[in-house]
Motif scaffolding. Structure first.
Motif, mmCIF file in Angstrom:
data_model
loop_
_atom_site.group_PDB
_atom_site.id
_atom_site.type_symbol
_atom_site.label_atom_id
_atom_site.label_comp_id
_atom_site.label_asym_id
_atom_site.label_seq_id
_atom_site.Cartn_x
_atom_site.Cartn_y
_atom_site.Cartn_z
ATOM 1 N N TRP A 182 0.863 -1.181 0.000
ATOM 2 C CA TRP A 182 0.000 0.000 0.000
ATOM 3 C C TRP A 182 0.896 1.226 0.000
ATOM 4 C CZ3 TRP A 182 0.520 3.734 3.630
ATOM 5 C CH2 TRP A 182 1.200 3.379 4.807
ATOM 6 N N MET A 183 0.334 2.347 -0.436
ATOM 7 C CA MET A 183 1.075 3.610 -0.380
ATOM 8 C C MET A 183 0.098 4.777 -0.383
ATOM 9 S SD MET A 183 2.752 4.071 -4.129
ATOM 10 C CE MET A 183 1.805 4.447 -5.576
ATOM 11 N N HIS A 184 0.604 5.913 0.040
ATOM 12 C CA HIS A 184 -0.092 7.197 -0.098
ATOM 13 C C HIS A 184 0.532 7.891 -1.298
ATOM 14 C CE1 HIS A 184 -2.020 6.857 3.799
ATOM 15 N NE2 HIS A 184 -0.862 6.698 4.393
ATOM 16 N N LEU A 185 -0.220 8.743 -1.947
ATOM 17 C CA LEU A 185 0.314 9.503 -3.071
ATOM 18 C C LEU A 185 0.926 10.825 -2.637
ATOM 19 C CD1 LEU A 185 -2.424 8.787 -5.766
ATOM 20 C CD2 LEU A 185 -0.205 7.667 -5.420
ATOM 21 N N SER A 186 0.894 11.092 -1.331
ATOM 22 C CA SER A 186 1.498 12.297 -0.774
ATOM 23 C C SER A 186 1.767 12.067 0.703
ATOM 24 C CB SER A 186 0.557 13.499 -0.940
ATOM 25 O OG SER A 186 1.046 14.630 -0.244
ATOM 26 N N GLY A 187 2.712 12.787 1.241
ATOM 27 C CA GLY A 187 2.996 12.746 2.670
ATOM 28 C C GLY A 187 2.102 13.671 3.475
ATOM 29 N N ASP A 188 1.166 14.343 2.817
ATOM 30 C CA ASP A 188 0.216 15.243 3.463
ATOM 31 C C ASP A 188 -1.177 14.604 3.407
ATOM 32 O OD1 ASP A 188 -0.636 18.103 4.365
ATOM 33 O OD2 ASP A 188 -1.929 17.643 2.641
ATOM 34 N N THR A 189 -1.873 14.579 4.544
ATOM 35 C CA THR A 189 -3.183 13.930 4.650
ATOM 36 C C THR A 189 -4.177 14.427 3.603
ATOM 37 O OG1 THR A 189 -2.871 13.603 7.009
ATOM 38 C CG2 THR A 189 -5.126 13.514 6.213
ATOM 39 N N THR A 190 -4.356 15.723 3.508
ATOM 40 C CA THR A 190 -5.343 16.302 2.588
ATOM 41 C C THR A 190 -4.971 16.029 1.143
ATOM 42 O OG1 THR A 190 -5.820 18.022 4.209
ATOM 43 C CG2 THR A 190 -6.522 18.444 1.941
ATOM 44 N N GLU A 191 -3.704 16.205 0.823
ATOM 45 C CA GLU A 191 -3.262 15.982 -0.553
ATOM 46 C C GLU A 191 -3.339 14.501 -0.929
ATOM 47 O OE1 GLU A 191 0.158 17.651 -3.485
ATOM 48 O OE2 GLU A 191 0.882 16.879 -1.561
ATOM 49 N N ALA A 192 -3.019 13.596 0.004
ATOM 50 C CA ALA A 192 -3.112 12.158 -0.267
ATOM 51 C C ALA A 192 -4.539 11.774 -0.632
ATOM 52 C CB ALA A 192 -2.632 11.354 0.943
ATOM 53 N N THR A 193 -5.498 12.317 0.102
ATOM 54 C CA THR A 193 -6.910 12.032 -0.180
ATOM 55 C C THR A 193 -7.325 12.630 -1.523
ATOM 56 O OG1 THR A 193 -7.434 11.871 2.165
ATOM 57 C CG2 THR A 193 -9.276 12.347 0.675
ATOM 58 N N ALA A 194 -6.932 13.861 -1.789
ATOM 59 C CA ALA A 194 -7.301 14.515 -3.052
ATOM 60 C C ALA A 194 -6.706 13.776 -4.254
ATOM 61 C CB ALA A 194 -6.844 15.968 -3.042
ATOM 62 N N LEU A 195 -5.472 13.331 -4.138
ATOM 63 C CA LEU A 195 -4.828 12.658 -5.263
ATOM 64 C C LEU A 195 -5.446 11.292 -5.559
ATOM 65 C CD1 LEU A 195 -1.087 13.621 -4.675
ATOM 66 C CD2 LEU A 195 -2.559 14.339 -6.581
ATOM 67 N N VAL A 196 -5.780 10.528 -4.524
ATOM 68 C CA VAL A 196 -6.389 9.223 -4.786
ATOM 69 C C VAL A 196 -7.802 9.408 -5.358
ATOM 70 C CG1 VAL A 196 -7.368 8.692 -2.509
ATOM 71 C CG2 VAL A 196 -6.607 6.838 -3.993
ATOM 72 N N LYS A 197 -8.513 10.435 -4.929
ATOM 73 C CA LYS A 197 -9.825 10.732 -5.526
ATOM 74 C C LYS A 197 -9.666 11.108 -6.997
ATOM 75 C CE LYS A 197 -12.375 12.113 -1.405
ATOM 76 N NZ LYS A 197 -13.069 13.220 -0.723
ATOM 77 N N GLN A 198 -8.619 11.873 -7.302
ATOM 78 C CA GLN A 198 -8.357 12.255 -8.685
ATOM 79 C C GLN A 198 -7.998 11.026 -9.518
ATOM 80 O OE1 GLN A 198 -5.374 15.319 -9.140
ATOM 81 N NE2 GLN A 198 -5.405 15.174 -11.366
ATOM 82 N N LEU A 199 -7.219 10.109 -8.966
ATOM 83 C CA LEU A 199 -6.869 8.874 -9.669
ATOM 84 C C LEU A 199 -8.118 8.080 -10.023
ATOM 85 C CD1 LEU A 199 -4.887 6.659 -10.665
ATOM 86 C CD2 LEU A 199 -4.809 5.845 -8.290
ATOM 87 N N VAL A 200 -9.023 7.933 -9.068
ATOM 88 C CA VAL A 200 -10.264 7.186 -9.309
ATOM 89 C C VAL A 200 -11.122 7.906 -10.359
ATOM 90 C CG1 VAL A 200 -12.433 6.422 -8.260
ATOM 91 C CG2 VAL A 200 -10.264 6.048 -7.059
ATOM 92 N N ALA A 201 -11.239 9.209 -10.246
ATOM 93 C CA ALA A 201 -12.086 9.980 -11.164
ATOM 94 C C ALA A 201 -11.535 9.996 -12.591
ATOM 95 C CB ALA A 201 -12.247 11.411 -10.651
ATOM 96 N N ASP A 202 -10.213 10.136 -12.730
ATOM 97 C CA ASP A 202 -9.597 10.290 -14.054
ATOM 98 C C ASP A 202 -9.102 8.976 -14.660
ATOM 99 O OD1 ASP A 202 -10.071 12.970 -13.657
ATOM 100 O OD2 ASP A 202 -7.971 13.495 -13.286
ATOM 101 N N ALA A 203 -9.040 7.922 -13.864
ATOM 102 C CA ALA A 203 -8.556 6.591 -14.278
ATOM 103 C C ALA A 203 -7.035 6.512 -14.407
ATOM 104 C CB ALA A 203 -9.237 6.098 -15.541
ATOM 105 N N THR A 204 -6.368 7.598 -14.708
ATOM 106 C CA THR A 204 -4.902 7.624 -14.712
ATOM 107 C C THR A 204 -4.434 8.894 -14.019
ATOM 108 O OG1 THR A 204 -4.754 8.704 -16.868
ATOM 109 C CG2 THR A 204 -4.619 6.293 -16.858
ATOM 110 N N LEU A 205 -3.221 8.826 -13.504
ATOM 111 C CA LEU A 205 -2.651 9.974 -12.798
ATOM 112 C C LEU A 205 -1.134 9.875 -12.859
ATOM 113 C CD1 LEU A 205 -3.283 12.433 -10.853
ATOM 114 C CD2 LEU A 205 -2.936 10.801 -8.982
ATOM 115 N N VAL A 206 -0.489 10.999 -13.113
ATOM 116 C CA VAL A 206 0.969 11.049 -13.072
ATOM 117 C C VAL A 206 1.370 11.684 -11.752
ATOM 118 C CG1 VAL A 206 3.070 11.946 -14.137
ATOM 119 C CG2 VAL A 206 1.138 11.249 -15.576
#
Length: 144
Positions: A53-77
């Protein structure tokens, strides 16, 4: 891309429990059609194949926002300084799987690495490099 140990404890994402990660993996692998792994490798072997498992950021708010963006967009860099990886050069590879957790420690997505590039960064010393990893969401989790 895991927790930043230098960050303020109130902003560091929570770590998911092993049980929650295992439960998420059981649902995700069934969804993507890998439930037959137990038939191929045996139940004990298949149960040890849980992706990290991993977080996409070391910041709580940003980690949540990025994983939501990954799910919504299907891909994420996502990108990370090369210096934050182990010195042995163990970088992500195409095909790597990971369970992505939000800032509250809830597994949200199963992702596969599509591409990894190391790129120069324009910095004052001219020596910086970043690792850019393209993730594809294979299974979105239920967000509550």
């Amino acid at each position: 891309m895991k927790n930043d140990t230098n960050a303020d404890a109130s902003t560091v994402p929570l770590q998911p429990s092993d049980e929650v990660v295992a439960d998420f993996w059981a649902f995700a692998r069934d969804h993507v059609g890998w439930a037959t792994l137990e038939g191929i490798f045996g139940q004990q072997q298949a149960s040890t194949m849980i992706p990290p498992w991993m977080h996409l950021s070391g910041d709580t708010t940003e980690a949540t926002a990025l994983v939501k963006q990954l799910v919504a967009d299907a891909t994420l860099v996502v990108s990370e300084p090369l210096s934050s990886y182990p010195e042995d050069g163990d970088l992500p590879k195409r095909g790597d799987l990971a369970i992505i957790a939000d800032g509250d420690g809830r597994p949200v997505a199963l992702a596969a690495t599509l591409d990894v590039t190391v790129q120069p960064v324009d910095d004052t010393e001219g020596t910086g490099r970043i690792v850019a990893e393209t993730l594809r969401c294979l299974y979105p989790g239920v967000q509550g």
